[in-house]
Write a protein that holds these residues in place. Structure first.
Motif, PDB file in Angstrom:
ATOM      1  N   SER A 100       0.817  -1.206   0.000  1.00 35.05           N
ATOM      2  CA  SER A 100       0.000   0.000   0.000  1.00 35.05           C
ATOM      3  C   SER A 100       0.856   1.264   0.000  1.00 35.05           C
ATOM      4  O   SER A 100       1.831   1.364   0.743  1.00 35.05           O
ATOM      5  CB  SER A 100      -0.895  -0.032   1.237  1.00 35.05           C
ATOM      6  N   SER A 101       0.523   2.207  -0.846  1.00 34.25           N
ATOM      7  CA  SER A 101       1.199   3.520  -0.920  1.00 34.25           C
ATOM      8  C   SER A 101       2.691   3.421  -1.206  1.00 34.25           C
ATOM      9  O   SER A 101       3.440   4.351  -0.931  1.00 34.25           O
ATOM     10  CB  SER A 101       0.976   4.326   0.366  1.00 34.25           C
ATOM     11  N   SER A 104       3.598   6.321  -3.370  1.00 30.65           N
ATOM     12  CA  SER A 104       2.771   7.522  -3.285  1.00 30.65           C
ATOM     13  C   SER A 104       3.638   8.767  -3.079  1.00 30.65           C
ATOM     14  O   SER A 104       4.686   8.720  -2.451  1.00 30.65           O
ATOM     15  CB  SER A 104       1.750   7.390  -2.149  1.00 30.65           C
ATOM     16  N   SER A 125      -5.312   0.668  -4.398  1.00 30.67           N
ATOM     17  CA  SER A 125      -5.280   1.551  -5.564  1.00 30.67           C
ATOM     18  C   SER A 125      -4.470   2.824  -5.296  1.00 30.67           C
ATOM     19  O   SER A 125      -4.384   3.698  -6.141  1.00 30.67           O
ATOM     20  CB  SER A 125      -6.705   1.920  -5.979  1.00 30.67           C
ATOM     21  N   ASN A 126      -3.860   2.919  -4.107  1.00 31.01           N
ATOM     22  CA  ASN A 126      -3.103   4.118  -3.744  1.00 31.01           C
ATOM     23  C   ASN A 126      -1.589   3.945  -3.921  1.00 31.01           C
ATOM     24  O   ASN A 126      -0.818   4.798  -3.513  1.00 31.01           O
ATOM     25  CB  ASN A 126      -3.401   4.493  -2.292  1.00 31.01           C
ATOM     26  N   LEU A 129      -0.409   6.895  -5.849  1.00 29.02           N
ATOM     27  CA  LEU A 129      -1.150   8.117  -5.552  1.00 29.02           C
ATOM     28  C   LEU A 129      -0.239   9.337  -5.658  1.00 29.02           C
ATOM     29  O   LEU A 129       0.893   9.329  -5.173  1.00 29.02           O
ATOM     30  CB  LEU A 129      -1.728   8.020  -4.130  1.00 29.02           C
ATOM     31  N   ASN A 130      -0.721  10.379  -6.295  1.00 31.19           N
ATOM     32  CA  ASN A 130       0.044  11.627  -6.461  1.00 31.19           C
ATOM     33  C   ASN A 130       1.368  11.405  -7.177  1.00 31.19           C
ATOM     34  O   ASN A 130       2.401  11.945  -6.784  1.00 31.19           O
ATOM     35  CB  ASN A 130       0.271  12.325  -5.118  1.00 31.19           C
ATOM     36  N   SER A 134      -0.879   8.435 -11.787  1.00 30.72           N
ATOM     37  CA  SER A 134      -2.281   8.610 -11.419  1.00 30.72           C
ATOM     38  C   SER A 134      -3.037   9.307 -12.543  1.00 30.72           C
ATOM     39  O   SER A 134      -2.458   9.938 -13.419  1.00 30.72           O
ATOM     40  CB  SER A 134      -2.404   9.378 -10.098  1.00 30.72           C
ATOM     41  N   TYR A 160      -7.037  -3.115  -8.823  1.00 31.55           N
ATOM     42  CA  TYR A 160      -6.132  -2.024  -8.430  1.00 31.55           C
ATOM     43  C   TYR A 160      -5.251  -1.546  -9.591  1.00 31.55           C
ATOM     44  O   TYR A 160      -5.050  -0.352  -9.739  1.00 31.55           O
ATOM     45  CB  TYR A 160      -5.283  -2.356  -7.203  1.00 31.55           C
TER      46      TYR A 160
END
Length: 173
Positions: A100-101, A104, A125-126, A129-130, A134, A160
Protein backbone atom coordinates in the motif's frame (compact mmCIF):
# COMPACT_ATOMS: atom_id res chain seq x y z
CA UNK A 1 29.18 6.38 1.02
CA UNK A 2 28.81 3.07 2.77
CA UNK A 3 29.52 -0.42 1.41
CA UNK A 4 29.45 -3.75 3.18
CA UNK A 5 29.75 -7.06 1.36
CA UNK A 6 29.28 -9.25 4.46
CA UNK A 7 25.81 -8.10 5.49
CA UNK A 8 22.88 -10.23 4.32
CA UNK A 9 20.06 -8.37 6.10
CA UNK A 10 19.86 -4.64 6.76
CA UNK A 11 17.84 -4.28 9.96
CA UNK A 12 15.03 -1.90 10.85
CA UNK A 13 16.04 1.77 11.25
CA UNK A 14 19.74 0.97 10.57
CA UNK A 15 20.46 4.22 8.71
CA UNK A 16 17.31 6.23 9.49
CA UNK A 17 17.85 10.00 9.47
CA UNK A 18 21.44 9.74 8.16
CA UNK A 19 21.00 12.95 6.24
CA UNK A 20 24.60 13.06 4.93
CA UNK A 21 24.61 9.49 3.50
CA UNK A 22 24.82 9.69 -0.31
CA UNK A 23 25.56 6.15 -1.52
CA UNK A 24 24.92 2.68 -0.09
CA UNK A 25 25.94 -0.68 -1.46
CA UNK A 26 25.17 -4.05 0.03
CA UNK A 27 26.07 -6.54 -2.72
CA UNK A 28 25.12 -9.62 -0.70
CA UNK A 29 22.13 -8.39 1.28
CA UNK A 30 18.90 -10.27 0.60
CA UNK A 31 16.49 -8.21 2.69
CA UNK A 32 15.98 -4.62 3.78
CA UNK A 33 13.97 -4.03 6.95
CA UNK A 34 11.48 -1.31 7.86
CA UNK A 35 12.45 2.38 7.97
CA UNK A 36 16.09 1.48 7.14
CA UNK A 37 16.83 4.61 5.11
CA UNK A 38 13.96 6.82 6.32
CA UNK A 39 14.69 10.51 5.71
CA UNK A 40 18.16 9.90 4.25
CA UNK A 41 17.65 13.08 2.29
CA UNK A 42 21.06 13.05 0.54
CA UNK A 43 20.88 9.41 -0.61
CA UNK A 44 21.17 9.36 -4.40
CA UNK A 45 22.35 5.80 -5.08
CA UNK A 46 21.35 2.52 -3.47
CA UNK A 47 22.76 -0.75 -4.81
CA UNK A 48 21.19 -3.99 -3.65
CA UNK A 49 21.56 -6.51 -6.50
CA UNK A 50 20.47 -9.52 -4.42
CA UNK A 51 17.73 -8.11 -2.20
CA UNK A 52 14.43 -9.96 -2.55
CA UNK A 53 12.31 -8.04 -0.02
CA UNK A 54 12.04 -4.39 0.96
CA UNK A 55 10.35 -3.53 4.26
CA UNK A 56 7.66 -0.97 5.01
CA UNK A 57 8.84 2.65 4.77
CA UNK A 58 12.39 1.47 3.91
CA UNK A 59 13.22 4.47 1.69
CA UNK A 60 10.44 6.88 2.74
CA UNK A 61 11.47 10.55 2.41
CA UNK A 62 14.69 9.79 0.51
CA UNK A 63 14.12 12.97 -1.43
CA UNK A 64 17.37 12.82 -3.46
CA UNK A 65 17.00 9.22 -4.69
CA UNK A 66 16.58 9.37 -8.48
CA UNK A 67 16.67 5.70 -9.51
CA UNK A 68 15.57 2.53 -7.78
CA UNK A 69 16.76 -0.65 -9.46
CA UNK A 70 16.29 -3.91 -7.60
CA UNK A 71 16.61 -6.81 -10.07
CA UNK A 72 15.69 -9.58 -7.61
CA UNK A 73 13.05 -7.97 -5.40
CA UNK A 74 9.81 -9.92 -5.24
CA UNK A 75 8.15 -8.02 -2.38
CA UNK A 76 7.94 -4.24 -1.78
CA UNK A 77 6.53 -3.14 1.57
CA UNK A 78 3.93 -0.46 2.23
CA UNK A 79 5.12 3.13 1.69
CA UNK A 80 8.59 1.73 0.88
CA UNK A 81 9.44 4.59 -1.50
CA UNK A 82 6.71 7.07 -0.50
CA UNK A 83 7.64 10.75 -0.88
CA UNK A 84 10.83 10.05 -2.82
CA UNK A 85 10.18 13.22 -4.76
CA UNK A 86 13.26 12.97 -7.04
CA UNK A 87 12.64 9.36 -8.06
CA UNK A 88 12.20 9.22 -11.85
CA UNK A 89 12.81 5.54 -12.68
CA UNK A 90 11.97 2.42 -10.69
CA UNK A 91 12.81 -1.05 -11.96
CA UNK A 92 11.59 -4.19 -10.23
CA UNK A 93 11.69 -6.83 -12.97
CA UNK A 94 10.76 -9.73 -10.65
CA UNK A 95 8.36 -8.10 -8.20
CA UNK A 96 5.21 -10.09 -7.39
CA UNK A 97 3.78 -8.01 -4.52
CA UNK A 98 3.66 -4.22 -3.99
CA UNK A 99 2.45 -2.79 -0.69
CA UNK A 100 0.00 0.00 0.00
CA UNK A 101 1.20 3.52 -0.92
CA UNK A 102 4.59 2.07 -1.93
CA UNK A 103 5.29 4.91 -4.41
CA UNK A 104 2.77 7.52 -3.28
CA UNK A 105 3.89 11.14 -3.59
CA UNK A 106 6.80 10.23 -5.90
CA UNK A 107 5.93 13.31 -7.91
CA UNK A 108 8.55 12.76 -10.65
CA UNK A 109 8.18 9.01 -11.22
CA UNK A 110 8.18 8.76 -15.02
CA UNK A 111 9.04 5.09 -15.64
CA UNK A 112 8.10 2.03 -13.63
CA UNK A 113 9.21 -1.43 -14.79
CA UNK A 114 7.49 -4.58 -13.52
CA UNK A 115 8.47 -7.45 -15.80
CA UNK A 116 7.79 -10.73 -13.97
CA UNK A 117 6.07 -13.50 -15.93
CA UNK A 118 2.87 -13.07 -13.89
CA UNK A 119 0.87 -10.00 -12.90
CA UNK A 120 2.20 -8.47 -9.67
CA UNK A 121 -0.30 -7.95 -6.85
CA UNK A 122 -1.04 -4.41 -5.67
CA UNK A 123 -2.37 -4.15 -2.13
CA UNK A 124 -4.45 -1.07 -2.96
CA UNK A 125 -5.28 1.55 -5.56
CA UNK A 126 -3.10 4.12 -3.74
CA UNK A 127 0.29 2.59 -4.68
CA UNK A 128 0.92 5.37 -7.23
CA UNK A 129 -1.15 8.12 -5.55
CA UNK A 130 0.04 11.63 -6.46
CA UNK A 131 2.48 10.41 -9.09
CA UNK A 132 2.56 10.83 -12.88
CA UNK A 133 0.94 7.36 -12.97
CA UNK A 134 -2.28 8.61 -11.42
CA UNK A 135 -5.20 9.71 -13.60
CA UNK A 136 -5.06 13.38 -12.69
CA UNK A 137 -2.90 15.58 -14.87
CA UNK A 138 -2.11 18.14 -12.18
CA UNK A 139 1.58 17.39 -12.66
CA UNK A 140 1.34 18.34 -16.32
CA UNK A 141 2.63 15.01 -17.67
CA UNK A 142 2.09 11.29 -17.33
CA UNK A 143 4.36 8.39 -16.53
CA UNK A 144 4.50 4.88 -17.94
CA UNK A 145 4.21 1.52 -16.25
CA UNK A 146 6.09 -1.00 -18.39
CA UNK A 147 4.93 -4.62 -18.26
CA UNK A 148 5.59 -7.66 -20.48
CA UNK A 149 3.68 -7.28 -23.77
CA UNK A 150 1.87 -10.59 -23.19
CA UNK A 151 0.45 -9.29 -19.89
CA UNK A 152 -0.74 -5.80 -20.89
CA UNK A 153 -4.43 -6.78 -21.02
CA UNK A 154 -4.14 -8.75 -17.77
CA UNK A 155 -2.61 -5.76 -15.98
CA UNK A 156 -5.23 -3.36 -17.35
CA UNK A 157 -8.06 -5.52 -16.01
CA UNK A 158 -6.47 -6.66 -12.73
CA UNK A 159 -7.88 -5.28 -9.49
CA UNK A 160 -6.13 -2.02 -8.43
CA UNK A 161 -3.94 -2.00 -11.57
CA UNK A 162 -7.01 -1.01 -13.59
CA UNK A 163 -6.85 2.43 -11.93
CA UNK A 164 -3.62 2.96 -13.88
CA UNK A 165 -4.69 1.27 -17.13
CA UNK A 166 -3.95 4.37 -19.22
CA UNK A 167 -0.33 4.27 -18.02
CA UNK A 168 0.28 0.55 -18.68
CA UNK A 169 2.57 0.04 -21.69
CA UNK A 170 4.14 -3.00 -23.33
CA UNK A 171 7.84 -3.32 -22.57
CA UNK A 172 9.70 -4.00 -25.78
CA UNK A 173 13.18 -4.07 -24.16
Amino acid sequence: AYENSRVTKVGDYAFAYCSKLTTVSFPNATSIGAYVFRSCTSLTTASFPNVTSIGNYAFVYCTSLTTASFPNVTSIGGSAFASCTSLTTASFPNVTSIGSSAFSNCTHLESFYVLASSVATLSGSNVFLNTPMSKSSYLGYFGSIYVPASLVDSYKSKVYWSAYSARITAYEG
